[in-house]
Enzyme design. Structure first.
Site, PDB file in Angstrom:
ATOM      1  N   GLU A  27       4.974  76.724  20.149  1.00 36.95           N
ATOM      2  CA  GLU A  27       6.151  76.071  20.733  1.00 36.95           C
ATOM      3  C   GLU A  27       5.948  75.759  22.213  1.00 36.95           C
ATOM      4  O   GLU A  27       6.471  74.769  22.720  1.00 36.95           O
ATOM      5  CB  GLU A  27       7.372  76.974  20.537  1.00 36.95           C
ATOM      6  CG  GLU A  27       8.686  76.244  20.619  1.00 36.95           C
ATOM      7  CD  GLU A  27       9.492  76.617  21.840  1.00 36.95           C
ATOM      8  OE1 GLU A  27      10.138  75.724  22.398  1.00 36.95           O
ATOM      9  OE2 GLU A  27       9.459  77.786  22.251  1.00 36.95           O
TER      10      GLU A  27
ATOM     11  N   ARG B 192      13.429  71.701  18.445  1.00 43.46           N
ATOM     12  CA  ARG B 192      12.491  71.853  19.569  1.00 43.46           C
ATOM     13  C   ARG B 192      11.614  70.599  19.740  1.00 43.46           C
ATOM     14  O   ARG B 192      10.435  70.691  20.049  1.00 43.46           O
ATOM     15  CB  ARG B 192      11.588  73.078  19.395  1.00 43.46           C
ATOM     16  CG  ARG B 192      12.309  74.411  19.393  1.00 43.46           C
ATOM     17  CD  ARG B 192      12.912  74.713  20.758  1.00 43.46           C
ATOM     18  NE  ARG B 192      13.327  76.086  20.864  1.00 43.46           N
ATOM     19  CZ  ARG B 192      14.500  76.570  20.442  1.00 43.46           C
ATOM     20  NH1 ARG B 192      15.389  75.767  19.881  1.00 43.46           N
ATOM     21  NH2 ARG B 192      14.796  77.832  20.604  1.00 43.46           N
TER      22      ARG B 192
ATOM     23  N   SER C  47      10.069  82.172  23.163  1.00 41.75           N
ATOM     24  CA  SER C  47       9.397  82.079  21.863  1.00 41.75           C
ATOM     25  C   SER C  47       8.068  81.357  22.024  1.00 41.75           C
ATOM     26  O   SER C  47       8.043  80.232  22.542  1.00 41.75           O
ATOM     27  CB  SER C  47      10.243  81.277  20.881  1.00 41.75           C
ATOM     28  OG  SER C  47      11.500  81.861  20.711  1.00 41.75           O
TER      29      SER C  47
HETATM   30  N1  EPU Z   1      13.313  89.094  13.582  1.00 43.09           N
HETATM   31  C1  EPU Z   1      12.353  89.988  13.166  1.00 43.09           C
HETATM   32  N2  EPU Z   1      11.643  90.654  14.124  1.00 43.09           N
HETATM   33  C2  EPU Z   1      11.869  90.499  15.445  1.00 43.09           C
HETATM   34  C3  EPU Z   1      12.870  89.604  15.886  1.00 43.09           C
HETATM   35  C4  EPU Z   1      13.576  88.903  14.914  1.00 43.09           C
HETATM   36  O1  EPU Z   1      12.136  90.192  11.969  1.00 43.09           O
HETATM   37  O2  EPU Z   1      11.154  91.111  16.250  1.00 43.09           O
HETATM   38  C5  EPU Z   1      14.030  88.295  12.553  1.00 43.09           C
HETATM   39  C6  EPU Z   1      15.359  88.866  12.111  1.00 43.09           C
HETATM   40  O3  EPU Z   1      15.478  88.591  10.737  1.00 43.09           O
HETATM   41  C7  EPU Z   1      16.367  88.050  12.885  1.00 43.09           C
HETATM   42  C8  EPU Z   1      15.702  86.713  12.937  1.00 43.09           C
HETATM   43  O4  EPU Z   1      14.316  87.007  13.072  1.00 43.09           O
HETATM   44  O5  EPU Z   1      17.588  87.977  12.223  1.00 43.09           O
HETATM   45  C9  EPU Z   1      16.160  85.814  14.073  1.00 43.09           C
HETATM   46  O6  EPU Z   1      15.922  86.469  15.313  1.00 43.09           O
HETATM   47  P1  EPU Z   1      16.573  85.950  16.680  1.00 43.09           P
HETATM   48  O7  EPU Z   1      18.043  85.833  16.516  1.00 43.09           O
HETATM   49  O8  EPU Z   1      16.090  86.832  17.768  1.00 43.09           O
HETATM   50  O9  EPU Z   1      16.020  84.474  16.843  1.00 43.09           O
HETATM   51  P2  EPU Z   1      14.578  83.775  16.611  1.00 43.09           P
HETATM   52  O10 EPU Z   1      14.661  82.931  15.406  1.00 43.09           O
HETATM   53  O11 EPU Z   1      13.475  84.762  16.691  1.00 43.09           O
HETATM   54  C10 EPU Z   1      15.286  81.629  17.911  1.00 43.09           C
HETATM   55  C11 EPU Z   1      14.803  80.795  19.052  1.00 43.09           C
HETATM   56  C12 EPU Z   1      15.094  81.482  20.383  1.00 43.09           C
HETATM   57  C13 EPU Z   1      16.586  81.698  20.488  1.00 43.09           C
HETATM   58  C14 EPU Z   1      17.035  82.533  19.298  1.00 43.09           C
HETATM   59  C15 EPU Z   1      18.528  82.733  19.242  1.00 43.09           C
HETATM   60  C16 EPU Z   1      12.927  79.500  18.223  1.00 43.09           C
HETATM   61  C17 EPU Z   1      11.465  79.255  18.280  1.00 43.09           C
HETATM   62  N3  EPU Z   1      13.383  80.520  18.934  1.00 43.09           N
HETATM   63  O12 EPU Z   1      14.519  82.828  17.905  1.00 43.09           O
HETATM   64  O13 EPU Z   1      14.703  80.606  21.425  1.00 43.09           O
HETATM   65  O14 EPU Z   1      16.944  82.337  21.695  1.00 43.09           O
HETATM   66  O15 EPU Z   1      16.668  81.881  18.063  1.00 43.09           O
HETATM   67  O16 EPU Z   1      19.139  81.564  18.825  1.00 43.09           O
HETATM   68  O17 EPU Z   1      13.643  78.752  17.567  1.00 43.09           O
HETATM   69  C18 EPU Z   1      12.895  80.006  22.866  1.00 43.09           C
HETATM   70  O18 EPU Z   1      12.892  78.918  22.315  1.00 43.09           O
HETATM   71  O19 EPU Z   1      12.097  80.290  23.793  1.00 43.09           O
HETATM   72  C19 EPU Z   1      13.830  81.027  22.415  1.00 43.09           C
HETATM   73  C20 EPU Z   1      13.848  82.269  22.920  1.00 43.09           C
END
Ligand code: EPU
Length: 340
Positions: free
Chosen positions: A336, A165, A239
């Site tokens: 972010e 990012r 995010s």
């Molecule tokens: N999780 C929780 N609680 C929640 C949601 C997720 O505990 O409410 C944990 C779970 O362990 C899950 C892990 O977080 O396995 C990862 O969750 P998710 O796949 O939804 O991804 P994220 O890490 O929360 C990142 C990006 C997103 C992107 C997703 C999918 C960042 C800051 N965010 O989110 O990007 O869509 O991965 O690749 O890196 C954005 O940048 O605006 C964005 C939405």
């Protein structure tokens, strides 16, 4: 070309926050950008660039200076080999429509980045990423207008300083460049990338064993639509925080106390990435609502505007979450979205 004064920005940001631009200009070509620069110089105004407004939180009621709204459009093939295509898209093109165009043509590489809000020109700013793919994986080069000099500069991948990012446009050159066109290197015989857990699982649910890039795009759209609030219904900017990167050493220590804490590997063997959503959920914020602002019930990393929130309400909630996470895990969450 028209320069508007005192322009309401509520419909120009996906958080749906009210703020007013002192001046606003919509640029459709290079001449418009030169004109905008001259206007700003003649009035001694700061200029700032508005893309899709999908990674932005307005906290000031009034935005001083000249807001430059990119409406540069167009796509063209630059070159082609038997295996790859070099495709250029103008900065004002809608990102998801561009992804759909490539997916339909069966040009692979950006299908995992389906349904990300915003414009093509903003995609390199923060090296957008989702479901195991980052912009830098398909990025070739870009052309950007440099406001201090009025010159157009070309940036290679190395010049952009991409990180998680991150790019030089986000920090080192804040506000200096308008990204006019981005070139992508895409595959004509695409290989799919389905390693990310949620994609694998969704394809399984869809009964698809040998997915095409069209299937992957559909799966990503399904996952995002189920988990992430639609900004045209509930204001949000995806995010709100970055996923923190911490040392393996500290992670092992945390794991003793918080045995369920998840982690993802990074490029460095000494560091891991922790899902901020998990830290936020653990500290009890998921689904929290106070007046017009809240933490999304299906994705804890997303802060939402339920109605007529002001930017400061959202900022305040983000501070409260940061304080909780810091006191529980001794981890500092980094914002972010861009705040102005
Ligand atoms: N999780 C929780 N609680 C929640 C949601 C997720 O505990 O409410 C944990 C779970 O362990 C899950 C892990 O977080 O396995 C990862 O969750 P998710 O796949 O939804 O991804 P994220 O890490 O929360 C990142 C990006 C997103 C992107 C997703 C999918 C960042 C800051 N965010 O989110 O990007 O869509 O991965 O690749 O890196 C954005 O940048 O605006 C964005 C939405």
């Amino acid at each position: 070309m028209i320069i508007q004064e005192h322009v309401a920005l509520q419909s120009f940001n996906t958080f749906g926050i009210n703020s007013t631009a002192e001046y606003l200009i919509r640029v459709k070509n290079k001449d418009d950008i030169h004109h905008a620069r001259e206007f700003a110089q003649s009035k001694n105004l700061e200029n700032w660039i508005l893309g899709g407004g999908s990674n932005l939180l307005f906290v000031q009621e009034n935005q001083p200076g000249l807001c430059i709204k990119s409406e540069l459009l167009g796509k063209k093939i630059i070159s082609e080999t038997s295996s790859h295509i070099l495709l250029e898209a103008a900065g004002g093109e809608n990102w998801h429509e561009f992804v759909e165009f490539c997916v339909q043509k069966n040009w692979g590489g950006i299908e995992n980045l389906s349904l990300i809000p915003g414009l093509v020109g903003a995609s390199p700013m923060q090296n957008i990423g989702a479901y195991g793919v980052e912009l830098k994986d398909v990025f070739h080069s870009l052309d950007a207008f440099h406001f201090p000099t009025g010159e157009i500069h070309t940036f290679s991948k190395a010049d952009c300083g991409f990180g998680y990012r991150e790019s030089v446009f986000k920090r080192k050159y804040t506000g200096q460049y308008l990204i006019m066109a981005v070139r992508f290197q895409l595959e004509k015989f695409p290989r799919t990338n389905t390693r990310y857990g949620a994609i694998e699982q969704t394809l399984l649910e869809m009964n698809i064993a040998n997915p095409t890039i069209q299937d992957v795009s559909k799966a990503v759209i399904k996952i995002r639509s189920e988990k992430l609030p639609n900004p045209s219904i509930v204001g949000n900017a995806g995010s709100f925080f970055k996923n923190p990167v911490i040392s393996i050493e500290y992670f092992e220590k945390l794991k003793k106390e918080f045995t369920q804490i998840p982690s993802f590997s990074t490029n460095s063997p000494d560091q891991v990435k922790i899902p901020a959503a998990w830290l936020i959920e653990y500290t009890g914020w998921k689904g929290y609502r106070k007046g017009n602002v809240g933490c999304h019930p299906k994705q804890a990393l997303v802060l939402v505007n339920y109605g007529n929130a002001i930017g400061r309400d959202i900022l305040e909630l983000s501070h409260e979450i940061k304080v909780s996470v810091k006191s529980t895990f001794d981890i500092e969450l980094e914002t972010e979205v861009n705040i102005r």
